[in-house]
Design an enzyme around this catalytic site. Structure first.
Site, short mmCIF file in Angstrom:
data_model
loop_
_atom_site.label_atom_id
_atom_site.label_comp_id
_atom_site.label_asym_id
_atom_site.label_seq_id
_atom_site.Cartn_x
_atom_site.Cartn_y
_atom_site.Cartn_z
N ASP A 173 -24.43 57.68 60.40
CA ASP A 173 -24.64 58.60 59.29
C ASP A 173 -25.91 59.43 59.46
O ASP A 173 -26.75 59.15 60.32
CB ASP A 173 -24.68 57.85 57.95
CG ASP A 173 -25.43 56.52 58.03
OD1 ASP A 173 -26.22 56.33 58.97
OD2 ASP A 173 -25.23 55.67 57.15
N ASN A 178 -25.11 47.10 47.57
CA ASN A 178 -23.86 47.23 46.80
C ASN A 178 -22.65 47.08 47.71
O ASN A 178 -21.54 47.40 47.32
CB ASN A 178 -23.84 48.59 46.07
CG ASN A 178 -23.96 49.76 47.04
OD1 ASN A 178 -23.97 49.58 48.26
ND2 ASN A 178 -24.06 50.96 46.51
N HIS A 194 -22.25 48.64 50.61
CA HIS A 194 -21.90 49.81 51.42
C HIS A 194 -22.11 49.55 52.91
O HIS A 194 -22.95 48.74 53.31
CB HIS A 194 -22.62 51.09 50.95
CG HIS A 194 -24.08 51.18 51.26
ND1 HIS A 194 -25.01 51.62 50.35
CD2 HIS A 194 -24.78 50.91 52.39
CE1 HIS A 194 -26.21 51.62 50.91
NE2 HIS A 194 -26.09 51.18 52.14
N GLU A 253 -20.03 54.28 49.90
CA GLU A 253 -20.43 53.59 48.68
C GLU A 253 -19.20 53.01 47.97
O GLU A 253 -18.08 53.41 48.27
CB GLU A 253 -21.11 54.61 47.73
CG GLU A 253 -22.31 55.34 48.34
CD GLU A 253 -23.58 54.48 48.34
OE1 GLU A 253 -23.50 53.26 48.18
OE2 GLU A 253 -24.66 55.06 48.53
C1 F6R Z 1 -27.78 52.97 58.00
C2 F6R Z 1 -26.67 52.66 57.15
C3 F6R Z 1 -26.77 51.82 55.92
C4 F6R Z 1 -27.69 50.61 56.07
C5 F6R Z 1 -27.75 49.81 54.78
C6 F6R Z 1 -28.70 48.63 54.88
O1 F6R Z 1 -27.37 53.80 59.07
O2 F6R Z 1 -25.63 53.12 57.44
O3 F6R Z 1 -25.49 51.38 55.56
O4 F6R Z 1 -27.22 49.81 57.12
O5 F6R Z 1 -28.17 50.63 53.74
O6 F6R Z 1 -29.99 49.11 55.01
P1 F6R Z 1 -31.21 48.13 55.34
O7 F6R Z 1 -30.95 47.59 56.70
O8 F6R Z 1 -32.42 49.02 55.31
O9 F6R Z 1 -31.21 47.09 54.29
#
Ligand code: F6R
Length: 241
Positions: free
Chosen positions: A67, A136, A138, A143
């Site tokens: 992303d 959540n 994701h 989401e």
């Molecule tokens: C990042 C991504 C997100 C993160 C998720 C967890 O490229 O796609 O889905 O993997 O938000 O983030 P952290 O590791 O910071 O808790």
């Protein structure tokens, strides 16, 4: 699903790096799907060390990232391209022309998403996809929603994701409100998936992902349907499993 428990973040990172490294050794020209966020940073640090030691060769590897924030340039230090350069690509012998991140500067969302799907298809799909897990549920920026997303899409970030990500920006107002993300369909087509999950604050959602109903309201729950998923979790994150 294979649940691989680690005693702490360091051990989690070593285990995840071991799995990725095995993939690169077995198929030197593999396609790695990569993630940003705090969870994979330790994994990237391990991979960098092994590359520097000469134990791991990235010269033939291609990468596609999950992303990118819409509106951020690759030079913006909060962009995911910048993150990948500074946390991995600048430190290993990868050919940067074979590292792909959605184009955050493309204002036409439909074009940006189509172009990115075409890239993933052109490189032949993903051999191993590394994921982090949002609070959540994701994955990527997919989401909670009424349906699973088939391919790359432009999302409005939820309040909880904006809240979680504001730590990286000067203020909450600076957090972009939209992002381009690979779809759940594309993630599910990866041959192998590795999810890194760390910390007590992820324990509840990890339990739902592993043992709860499969629902787009918990996007990562769809991973239960994938034939080759390894969840690498530290003790705190795995506490409820
Ligand atoms: C990042 C991504 C997100 C993160 C998720 C967890 O490229 O796609 O889905 O993997 O938000 O983030 P952290 O590791 O910071 O808790």
């Amino acid at each position: 699903m294979v649940i691989c428990k680690a005693k702490d973040y360091k051990e989690l990172s070593r285990k995840a790096a071991n799995i990725i490294s095995a993939q690169v050794i077995l198929k030197p020209d593999c396609v790695l799907g990569l993630a940003t966020g705090s969870s994979p940073i330790g994994t990237y640090e391990e991979l960098i060390q092994w590359n520097k030691r000469g134990d791991l060769d990235f010269s033939a590897v291609t990468t596609v990232n999950l992303d990118e924030y819409k509106g951020l340039s690759p030079e913006n230090d909060q962009s995911y391209r910048y993150f990948m350069n500074t946390n991995l690509f600048n430190h290993v012998n990868i050919d940067k022309s074979r590292t792909f991140v959605p184009d955050g500067l493309e204002p036409d969302a439909e074009k940006a998403c189509k172009d990115y799907d075409a890239i993933v298809e052109k490189v032949g799909g993903i051999d191993l996809q590394l994921l982090g897990l949002g609070h959540n549920g994701h994955i990527g920026f997919n989401e909670p929603a009424d349906a699973f997303t088939p391919c790359t899409n432009c999302v409005d970030l939820t309040a909880s994701t904006i809240e979680a990500n504001k730590r990286f920006f000067e203020s909450e107002a600076d957090v972009p409100r939209q992002a381009y993300t690979m779809g759940i369909g594309t993630i599910m087509r990866a041959k192998k998936i590795v999810v890194v999950v760390s910390g007590q604050d992820k324990a509840e959602i990890l339990k739902k992902v592993v043992d709860g109903p499969i629902t787009p309201q918990v996007p990562a729950s769809v991973l239960q349907l994938h034939p080759d998923v390894t969840i690498v979790a530290d003790e705190a994150a795995a506490a409820l499993l």
